[in-house]
Design an enzyme around this catalytic site. Structure first.
Site, PDB file in Angstrom:
ATOM      1  N   GLY A 161       7.280  -6.894   7.266  1.00 22.81           N
ATOM      2  CA  GLY A 161       6.124  -6.440   6.208  1.00 22.81           C
ATOM      3  C   GLY A 161       7.033  -6.126   4.968  1.00 22.81           C
ATOM      4  O   GLY A 161       8.140  -6.774   4.583  1.00 22.81           O
ATOM      5  N   GLY A 189       2.386  -6.408  11.318  1.00 25.42           N
ATOM      6  CA  GLY A 189       1.696  -5.718  12.051  1.00 25.42           C
ATOM      7  C   GLY A 189       1.994  -5.686  13.540  1.00 25.42           C
ATOM      8  O   GLY A 189       2.081  -4.760  14.227  1.00 25.42           O
ATOM      9  N   LYS A 194       0.917   4.892   3.780  1.00 25.84           N
ATOM     10  CA  LYS A 194      -0.076   5.491   4.468  1.00 25.84           C
ATOM     11  C   LYS A 194       0.212   6.315   5.872  1.00 25.84           C
ATOM     12  O   LYS A 194       0.967   5.808   6.837  1.00 25.84           O
ATOM     13  CB  LYS A 194      -1.189   4.697   4.609  1.00 25.84           C
ATOM     14  CG  LYS A 194      -1.975   4.198   3.432  1.00 25.84           C
ATOM     15  CD  LYS A 194      -3.286   3.522   3.890  1.00 25.84           C
ATOM     16  CE  LYS A 194      -3.327   2.218   2.948  1.00 25.84           C
ATOM     17  NZ  LYS A 194      -2.860   1.014   3.064  1.00 25.84           N
ATOM     18  N   ARG A 235       8.845 -17.574   7.860  1.00 29.00           N
ATOM     19  CA  ARG A 235       8.207 -17.871   9.058  1.00 29.00           C
ATOM     20  C   ARG A 235       8.104 -19.130   9.447  1.00 29.00           C
ATOM     21  O   ARG A 235       8.192 -19.526  11.024  1.00 29.00           O
ATOM     22  CB  ARG A 235       6.785 -17.424   9.171  1.00 29.00           C
ATOM     23  CG  ARG A 235       6.626 -15.856   9.059  1.00 29.00           C
ATOM     24  CD  ARG A 235       5.289 -15.236   8.947  1.00 29.00           C
ATOM     25  NE  ARG A 235       5.077 -14.070   9.241  1.00 29.00           N
ATOM     26  CZ  ARG A 235       3.857 -13.244   9.115  1.00 29.00           C
ATOM     27  NH1 ARG A 235       2.773 -13.677   8.574  1.00 29.00           N
ATOM     28  NH2 ARG A 235       4.005 -12.206   9.568  1.00 29.00           N
TER      29      ARG A 235
HETATM   30  N1  LIG Z   1       5.924   7.259  -3.211  1.00 28.46           N
HETATM   31  C1  LIG Z   1       4.975   6.295  -3.181  1.00 28.46           C
HETATM   32  N2  LIG Z   1       3.685   6.204  -3.783  1.00 28.46           N
HETATM   33  C2  LIG Z   1       2.746   5.371  -3.628  1.00 28.46           C
HETATM   34  N3  LIG Z   1       2.873   4.282  -2.812  1.00 28.46           N
HETATM   35  C3  LIG Z   1       4.249   4.034  -2.467  1.00 28.46           C
HETATM   36  C4  LIG Z   1       5.314   5.123  -2.430  1.00 28.46           C
HETATM   37  N4  LIG Z   1       6.390   4.584  -1.740  1.00 28.46           N
HETATM   38  C5  LIG Z   1       6.224   3.433  -1.331  1.00 28.46           C
HETATM   39  N5  LIG Z   1       5.020   3.056  -1.568  1.00 28.46           N
HETATM   40  C6  LIG Z   1       4.286   1.809  -1.408  1.00 28.46           C
HETATM   41  O1  LIG Z   1       4.301   1.287  -0.219  1.00 28.46           O
HETATM   42  C7  LIG Z   1       3.786   0.196  -0.012  1.00 28.46           C
HETATM   43  C8  LIG Z   1       4.220  -0.207   1.617  1.00 28.46           C
HETATM   44  O2  LIG Z   1       3.618   0.501   2.455  1.00 28.46           O
HETATM   45  P1  LIG Z   1       3.138   0.113   4.052  1.00 28.46           P
HETATM   46  O3  LIG Z   1       2.837   1.339   4.722  1.00 28.46           O
HETATM   47  O4  LIG Z   1       2.181  -1.253   3.737  1.00 28.46           O
HETATM   48  O5  LIG Z   1       4.536  -0.524   4.363  1.00 28.46           O
HETATM   49  P2  LIG Z   1       5.173  -1.539   5.513  1.00 28.46           P
HETATM   50  O6  LIG Z   1       4.970  -0.778   6.772  1.00 28.46           O
HETATM   51  O7  LIG Z   1       6.295  -2.099   5.041  1.00 28.46           O
HETATM   52  O8  LIG Z   1       4.101  -2.745   5.366  1.00 28.46           O
HETATM   53  P3  LIG Z   1       3.738  -3.647   6.608  1.00 28.46           P
HETATM   54  O9  LIG Z   1       2.557  -2.780   7.274  1.00 28.46           O
HETATM   55  O10 LIG Z   1       3.408  -4.587   5.986  1.00 28.46           O
HETATM   56  O11 LIG Z   1       4.869  -3.791   7.710  1.00 28.46           O
HETATM   57  C9  LIG Z   1       4.516  -0.558  -0.889  1.00 28.46           C
HETATM   58  O12 LIG Z   1       3.629  -1.432  -1.538  1.00 28.46           O
HETATM   59  C10 LIG Z   1       5.304   0.533  -1.774  1.00 28.46           C
HETATM   60  O13 LIG Z   1       5.055   0.291  -3.132  1.00 28.46           O
HETATM   61  O1  LIG Z   2       0.834 -11.443   8.324  1.00 33.87           O
HETATM   62  C1  LIG Z   2       0.436 -11.005   9.552  1.00 33.87           C
HETATM   63  O2  LIG Z   2       1.055  -9.951   9.776  1.00 33.87           O
HETATM   64  C2  LIG Z   2       0.098 -11.848  10.608  1.00 33.87           C
HETATM   65  O3  LIG Z   2      -0.007 -13.277  10.306  1.00 33.87           O
HETATM   66  C3  LIG Z   2      -1.247 -11.656  11.199  1.00 33.87           C
HETATM   67  O4  LIG Z   2      -2.158 -11.588  10.183  1.00 33.87           O
HETATM   68  P1  LIG Z   2      -3.472 -10.911  10.290  1.00 33.87           P
HETATM   69  O5  LIG Z   2      -3.129  -9.380   9.890  1.00 33.87           O
HETATM   70  O6  LIG Z   2      -4.493 -11.418   9.171  1.00 33.87           O
HETATM   71  O7  LIG Z   2      -4.110 -11.069  11.572  1.00 33.87           O
END
Ligand SMILES: Nc1ncnc2c1ncn2[C@@H]1O[C@H](COP(=O)(O)OP(=O)(O)OP(=O)(O)O)[C@@H](O)[C@H]1O
Ligand SMILES: O=C(O)[C@H](O)COP(=O)(O)O
Length: 393
Positions: free
Chosen positions: A350, A373, A197, A36
């Site tokens: 993420g 996010g 989720k 970043r």
């Molecule tokens: N089958 C599963 N059972 C449980 N957890 C899982 C499974 N598959 C993936 N995960 C977990 O999901 C997590 C990521 O979920 P999340 O929805 O936060 O993803 P993301 O969209 O990449 O994250 P962000 O919101 O930071 O962008 C990881 O830590 C991973 O280990």
């Molecule tokens: O890491 C992030 O997604 C951004 O820096 C925003 O952080 P926050 O979810 O604590 O607002």
């Protein structure tokens, strides 16, 4: 983009308040991923070269309006200085007389990093008083914090009501790449949605379902869909309140003539650890007491094939528990397919960005968003308050 950028305004000799997202991961006070910071260098260098006084503001973590020693921006300012190859001053506050006098004594082309804006209770409340205090420090507001653009806070949104407000170069790049991909996609367009989720991904799936030709589902989301279809899922992650929603997506995909891919085989484990026993099973074969932790080998091939035959791929969320080595193959193979495909590949920040980094495939993707996010909300089709508040062209 219909918002003014830093290139559209005069910056020479001006004090410029630049909101950046230096919310980088720290371990024992050391930055473990400086992406970043590196991604904001074009904006900072541009302002330095143009002879502006560059005042940088960021949040770090979630200190909830109090000073938290470990969340100071000192490590970020030191790393910035190394990357820029010039001294970077650091203030211990983000507003007030001491900061004002520091700015007054700055020369053109000098850089100052303010203290964590979330040390002030008014930041997350978007307090107009704090926004005004930020604005008093500068002549121009530049928002380059795409990662925080989904937050309507004093330093991202409030300040834009008190100063001329334009986007930085990173913000401009993120909005143009993500915007172009989603508003005028090359086809076939494949959207990959994984992670843990269903609740967090409903709006993303809903929006992408209308835009993409192929929707690929993986990760923990899978099991809500499988259960909704009547399969036994053992101890796998599931959101029972979203079974109807999951079925609704399958129906909607059919109505819209979209290809909706769910895993055809699964890696199950008897424990959530690297030493667990594992088996590969079909979607009807998840044993009681076991949980799905990754997509199986047939699914990996199927998904890789769809990715290879696409023109645009947007990926958000891992295919399995990639942090645990024996459960990481599905995510690795999808990342590999994204690296090899001719398609334009966009990773929505993420955990998927972290996975691409971990598998050393990040530099083979076309665009990795600095927003977690923020990119998610963008993919949901939501307006980002930090962008809305900027001046129109
Ligand atoms: N089958 C599963 N059972 C449980 N957890 C899982 C499974 N598959 C993936 N995960 C977990 O999901 C997590 C990521 O979920 P999340 O929805 O936060 O993803 P993301 O969209 O990449 O994250 P962000 O919101 O930071 O962008 C990881 O830590 C991973 O280990
Ligand atoms: O890491 C992030 O997604 C951004 O820096 C925003 O952080 P926050 O979810 O604590 O607002």
């Amino acid at each position: 983009m219909n918002k003014k950028s830093v290139r559209d305004v005069e910056v020479k000799g001006k004090a410029v308040f630049v909101r950046v997202d230096f919310n980088v991961p720290l371990e024992n006070g050391k930055i473990t991923d400086d992406t970043r910071i590196r991604e904001t260098l074009p904006t900072i260098k541009y302002l330095v070269e143009q002879g502006a006084k560059v005042i940088l503001a960021s949040h770090m973590g979630r200190p909830k309006g109090e000073v938290v020693e470990e969340l100071r921006l000192t490590p970020a300012s030191e790393r910035l200085s190394e990357l820029l190859g010039q001294p970077v001053a650091k203030a211990d506050e983000a507003v007030g007389e001491a900061v004002k006098s520091k700015i007054q004594s700055m020369q053109a082309g000098e850089v100052l990093v303010l203290e964590n804006v979330r040390f002030y209770p008014g930041e997350e409340k978007n307090d107009p008083e704090l926004a005004k205090q930020f604005a008093e420090l500068a002549d121009l507001f530049v928002n380059d914090a795409f990662g925080a653009a989904h937050r309507a806070h004093a330093s991202t949104e409030g300040i834009a009501h008190h100063l001329p407000a334009v986007s930085g170069l990173l913000m401009e790049k993120e909005l143009s790449v993500l915007g172009k991909a989603l508003s005028n996609p090359d086809r076939p367009f494949t959207a990959i949605v994984g992670g843990s989720k269903v609740k967090d991904k409903i709006d993303v799936i809903n929006h992408l379902l209308t835009l993409a030709d192929n929707i690929i589902i993986g990760g923990g989301l899978t099991y809500t869909f499988l259960k909704a279809q009547g399969h036994e899922i053992g101890l796998s992650l599931c959101d029972d309140s979203k079974l109807d929603t999951a079925l609704g997506f399958l129906e909607k995909a059919k109505e819209l003539g979209k290809n909706f891919y769910l895993p055809v085989d699964i890696v199950v484990a008897d424990d959530f650890s690297a030493s667990a026993n594992t088996q590969i099973v079909g979607i009807d074969g998840i044993p009681a007491g076991w949980e799905g932790v990754d997509i199986g080998p047939k699914t990996r091939e199927l998904y890789a094939d769809v990715i290879k035959n696409s023109k645009l791929v947007v990926w958000n969320g891992p295919m399995g528990v990639f942090e645990i080595e024996p459960f990481s193959n599905g995510t690795r193979q999808v990342a590999q397919a994204c690296a090899e495909t001719e398609a334009y590949t966009v990773i929505g920040g993420g955990d998927s960005a972290a996975a691409a980094e971990k598998f050393q495939l990040a530099d083979r993707m076309d665009h990795i968003s600095t927003g977690g996010g923020a990119s998610l909300e963008f993919m949901e089709g939501k307006a980002l308050p930090g962008v809305v508040a900027l001046n129109d062209k």
